[in-house]
Design an enzyme around this catalytic site. Structure first.
Site, mmCIF file in Angstrom:
data_model
loop_
_atom_site.group_PDB
_atom_site.id
_atom_site.type_symbol
_atom_site.label_atom_id
_atom_site.label_comp_id
_atom_site.label_asym_id
_atom_site.label_seq_id
_atom_site.Cartn_x
_atom_site.Cartn_y
_atom_site.Cartn_z
ATOM 1 N N GLY A 1 -12.341 -6.669 -32.682
ATOM 2 C CA GLY A 1 -12.561 -8.123 -33.306
ATOM 3 C C GLY A 1 -13.443 -8.716 -32.231
ATOM 4 O O GLY A 1 -14.634 -9.111 -32.956
ATOM 5 N N ASP A 2 -13.680 -8.679 -31.001
ATOM 6 C CA ASP A 2 -14.700 -8.985 -30.239
ATOM 7 C C ASP A 2 -15.997 -8.563 -30.402
ATOM 8 O O ASP A 2 -17.079 -9.275 -30.318
ATOM 9 C CB ASP A 2 -14.337 -9.086 -28.603
ATOM 10 C CG ASP A 2 -12.859 -9.744 -28.589
ATOM 11 O OD1 ASP A 2 -12.640 -10.749 -29.312
ATOM 12 O OD2 ASP A 2 -12.158 -9.543 -27.475
ATOM 13 N N GLY B 1 -11.349 -2.632 -42.775
ATOM 14 C CA GLY B 1 -12.690 -3.169 -42.771
ATOM 15 C C GLY B 1 -12.558 -4.612 -42.540
ATOM 16 O O GLY B 1 -11.729 -5.377 -42.112
ATOM 17 N N MET C 1 -9.744 -6.761 -41.119
ATOM 18 C CA MET C 1 -8.508 -6.338 -41.605
ATOM 19 C C MET C 1 -8.272 -4.809 -40.945
ATOM 20 O O MET C 1 -7.762 -4.101 -41.650
ATOM 21 C CB MET C 1 -8.591 -6.383 -43.051
ATOM 22 C CG MET C 1 -8.961 -7.518 -43.914
ATOM 23 S SD MET C 1 -9.234 -7.484 -45.612
ATOM 24 C CE MET C 1 -10.613 -6.351 -45.610
ATOM 25 N N GLY C 2 -8.462 -4.756 -39.753
ATOM 26 C CA GLY C 2 -8.302 -3.490 -39.163
ATOM 27 C C GLY C 2 -9.100 -2.077 -39.726
ATOM 28 O O GLY C 2 -10.042 -2.423 -39.952
HETATM 29 N N1 LIG Z 1 -7.890 1.594 -36.763
HETATM 30 C C1 LIG Z 1 -9.292 1.157 -37.122
HETATM 31 N N2 LIG Z 1 -10.087 2.314 -37.599
HETATM 32 C C2 LIG Z 1 -11.482 1.859 -38.245
HETATM 33 N N3 LIG Z 1 -11.878 0.686 -37.924
HETATM 34 C C3 LIG Z 1 -11.122 -0.059 -37.077
HETATM 35 C C4 LIG Z 1 -9.689 0.129 -36.706
HETATM 36 N N4 LIG Z 1 -9.449 -1.037 -36.216
HETATM 37 C C5 LIG Z 1 -10.287 -1.987 -36.266
HETATM 38 N N5 LIG Z 1 -11.387 -1.457 -36.987
HETATM 39 C C6 LIG Z 1 -12.780 -2.023 -37.052
HETATM 40 O O1 LIG Z 1 -12.848 -3.282 -36.165
HETATM 41 C C7 LIG Z 1 -12.734 -4.480 -37.096
HETATM 42 C C8 LIG Z 1 -11.981 -5.750 -36.302
HETATM 43 O O2 LIG Z 1 -10.592 -5.099 -36.015
HETATM 44 P P1 LIG Z 1 -9.452 -6.105 -36.295
HETATM 45 O O3 LIG Z 1 -8.337 -5.392 -35.836
HETATM 46 O O4 LIG Z 1 -9.235 -6.640 -37.691
HETATM 47 O O5 LIG Z 1 -9.976 -7.330 -35.309
HETATM 48 P P2 LIG Z 1 -8.955 -8.168 -34.130
HETATM 49 O O6 LIG Z 1 -9.308 -7.102 -33.100
HETATM 50 O O7 LIG Z 1 -9.534 -9.422 -34.116
HETATM 51 O O8 LIG Z 1 -7.455 -7.990 -34.412
HETATM 52 C C9 LIG Z 1 -12.075 -4.093 -38.368
HETATM 53 O O9 LIG Z 1 -12.828 -5.172 -39.325
HETATM 54 C C10 LIG Z 1 -12.909 -2.678 -38.643
HETATM 55 O O10 LIG Z 1 -14.424 -2.703 -38.876
HETATM 56 O O1 LIG Z 2 -6.893 -15.128 -26.005
HETATM 57 P P1 LIG Z 2 -5.821 -14.492 -26.421
HETATM 58 O O2 LIG Z 2 -5.677 -14.793 -27.902
HETATM 59 O O3 LIG Z 2 -4.588 -14.491 -25.770
HETATM 60 O O4 LIG Z 2 -6.460 -13.036 -26.530
HETATM 61 C C1 LIG Z 2 -6.618 -12.414 -25.421
HETATM 62 C C2 LIG Z 2 -6.789 -10.870 -25.726
HETATM 63 O O5 LIG Z 2 -7.922 -10.611 -26.558
HETATM 64 C C3 LIG Z 2 -8.677 -9.481 -26.200
HETATM 65 O O6 LIG Z 2 -9.685 -10.318 -25.838
HETATM 66 C C4 LIG Z 2 -8.935 -8.624 -27.410
HETATM 67 O O7 LIG Z 2 -9.288 -9.276 -28.421
HETATM 68 P P2 LIG Z 2 -9.353 -8.446 -29.932
HETATM 69 O O8 LIG Z 2 -8.687 -7.355 -29.857
HETATM 70 O O9 LIG Z 2 -8.939 -9.593 -30.984
HETATM 71 O O10 LIG Z 2 -10.756 -8.341 -30.073
HETATM 72 C C5 LIG Z 2 -8.222 -8.944 -24.821
HETATM 73 O O11 LIG Z 2 -9.362 -8.710 -24.197
HETATM 74 C C6 LIG Z 2 -7.361 -10.036 -24.374
HETATM 75 O O12 LIG Z 2 -6.387 -9.596 -23.648
#
Ligand SMILES: Nc1ncnc2c1ncn2[C@@H]1O[C@H](COP(=O)(O)OP(=O)(O)O)[C@@H](O)[C@H]1O
Ligand SMILES: O=P(O)(O)OC[C@H]1O[C@](O)(COP(=O)(O)O)[C@@H](O)[C@@H]1O
Length: 323
Positions: A265-266, A239, A235-236
């Site tokens: 997220g990765d 957490g 959730m960004g």
């Molecule tokens: N702006 C931020 N500040 C602090 N931690 C963050 C922030 N953005 C992401 N994170 C950390 O990274 C994890 C994954 O980020 P998230 O944006 O939810 O995933 P995704 O990249 O898959 O969209 C979060 O659960 C949090 O722990």
């Molecule tokens: O395969 P999708 O969903 O288009 O996502 C690709 C994008 O996701 C990323 O892996 C980043 O993913 P996250 O921010 O979710 O960790 C980038 O490197 C890439 O451009």
């Protein structure tokens, strides 16, 4: 169950990451970016990426080797080959004619906003899929964890992950799925062991908004009830909730000086897999996964700070429960 975290053990490869649609991430630093206006790029950087490629890179920085598979375009494969050589990642990619897509990430440091423009990617044919399946079969022998990440390129059927998960589970493998849209919806039918949707992907899956952590936890429990062993909802900056049949934790990072959220997220997936291989308990998994995500935020591109920094971050993560 092990309860002490060691992010920097050297592990021989037990992990395969699969990226069917990798990308070269082109980050454009545009302070005060405005839609519909003329914007000026202050700086740019290109990094080979895509979800599973990033997971393999973060695993490498944590001290874990992995085999990376999927499709890459032959015309710009060199940037990936160089990365794999630098990070000792086994290159099990099938080459497609043409170029891997370039995804644009517009980073506005003034307003702390990132805009993603993700392209569809090259088309895979049924012959390409056959070659890939052959590769994956050969990786079955000496790998235990399969991380299936990201979108499906054109030419790959929506139920591709579902079929693959079924085969992997029949072969006794552990599967983590991190995808979105139809690929996630269909993939869930085959009951991957672990999923890591972000909150938007989970909302899209359920067709509803999840306004509170209680609602997120209830959604995670419904998926667990349906046969998914563990659900991680990120959730960004709020957490992530890690839930399984026995309980849940809500891991919240401290405020971090964010360079880019691309790949957070990765990194969370990589830290989670490292924790599973170390057989850490749920709280320690959440700590290491979150610390690895925090590490990813402090740099552009798929790279982590040193192991002792990640170790310190694990202690800074707040662990709560959802009431
Ligand atoms: N702006 C931020 N500040 C602090 N931690 C963050 C922030 N953005 C992401 N994170 C950390 O990274 C994890 C994954 O980020 P998230 O944006 O939810 O995933 P995704 O990249 O898959 O969209 C979060 O659960 C949090 O722990
Ligand atoms: O395969 P999708 O969903 O288009 O996502 C690709 C994008 O996701 C990323 O892996 C980043 O993913 P996250 O921010 O979710 O960790 C980038 O490197 C890439 O451009």
């Amino acid at each position: 169950m092990n309860t002490s975290i060691n992010p920097s053990i050297n592990h021989s490869s037990q992990i395969v990451t699969l990226t069917l649609n990798p990308a070269i991430d082109q980050s454009l630093m545009v302070p005060g970016f405005r839609v519909g206006e003329v914007n000026r790029v202050a700086r740019e950087q290109s990094d080979p990426g895509g979800k599973g490629v990033n997971v393999s890179c973060f695993l490498a920085d944590l001290g874990y080797t992995s085999a990376a598979s999927g499709f890459i375009g032959i015309d710009n494969s060199q940037i990936f080959e160089q990365l794999f050589a630098e990070k000792a990642i086994a290159d099990d990619f099938v080459r497609l004619p043409g170029k891997t897509r370039v995804n644009i990430k517009i980073i506005d440091a003034e307003r702390h906003r990132i805009t993603d423009v993700n392209f569809p990617g090259p088309i895979a044919t049924s012959r390409d899929l056959q070659l890939l399946n052959h590769k994956l079969k050969s990786l079955l022998f000496d790998h235990d964890w399969f991380v299936l990440s990201g979108s499906l390129p054109e030419g790959v059927p929506g139920d591709y992950y579902a079929d693959l998960i079924q085969c992997l589970k029949q072969a006794g493998k552990k599967v983590m799925l991190d995808t979105s849209g139809t690929a996630l919806r269909e993939g869930l039918a085959a009951k991957p062991d672990v999923i890591k949707p972000n909150i938007n992907e989970l909302e899209q899956l359920l067709g509803t908004t999840l306004q509170t952590p209680e609602m997120v936890l209830a959604a995670a429990h419904a998926l667990i009830q349906d046969g998914i062993e563990e659900v991680v909802v990120s959730m960004g900056k709020q957490g992530a909730i890690f839930a399984n049949r026995d309980g849940h934790v809500w891991a919240v990072p401290p405020a971090v000086a964010v360079k880019s959220t691309v790949g957070a997220g990765d990194a969370m997936v990589a830290g989670y897999i490292a924790a599973r291989i170390q057989q850490l308990d749920l709280e320690q998994r959440a700590r290491l996964a979150t610390a690895t995500a925090m590490g990813a935020l402090t740099a552009l591109g798929p790279r982590l700070p040193a192991a002792d920094v990640i170790q310190t971050y694990t202690q800074q993560v707040s662990i709560k429960t959802v009431d």
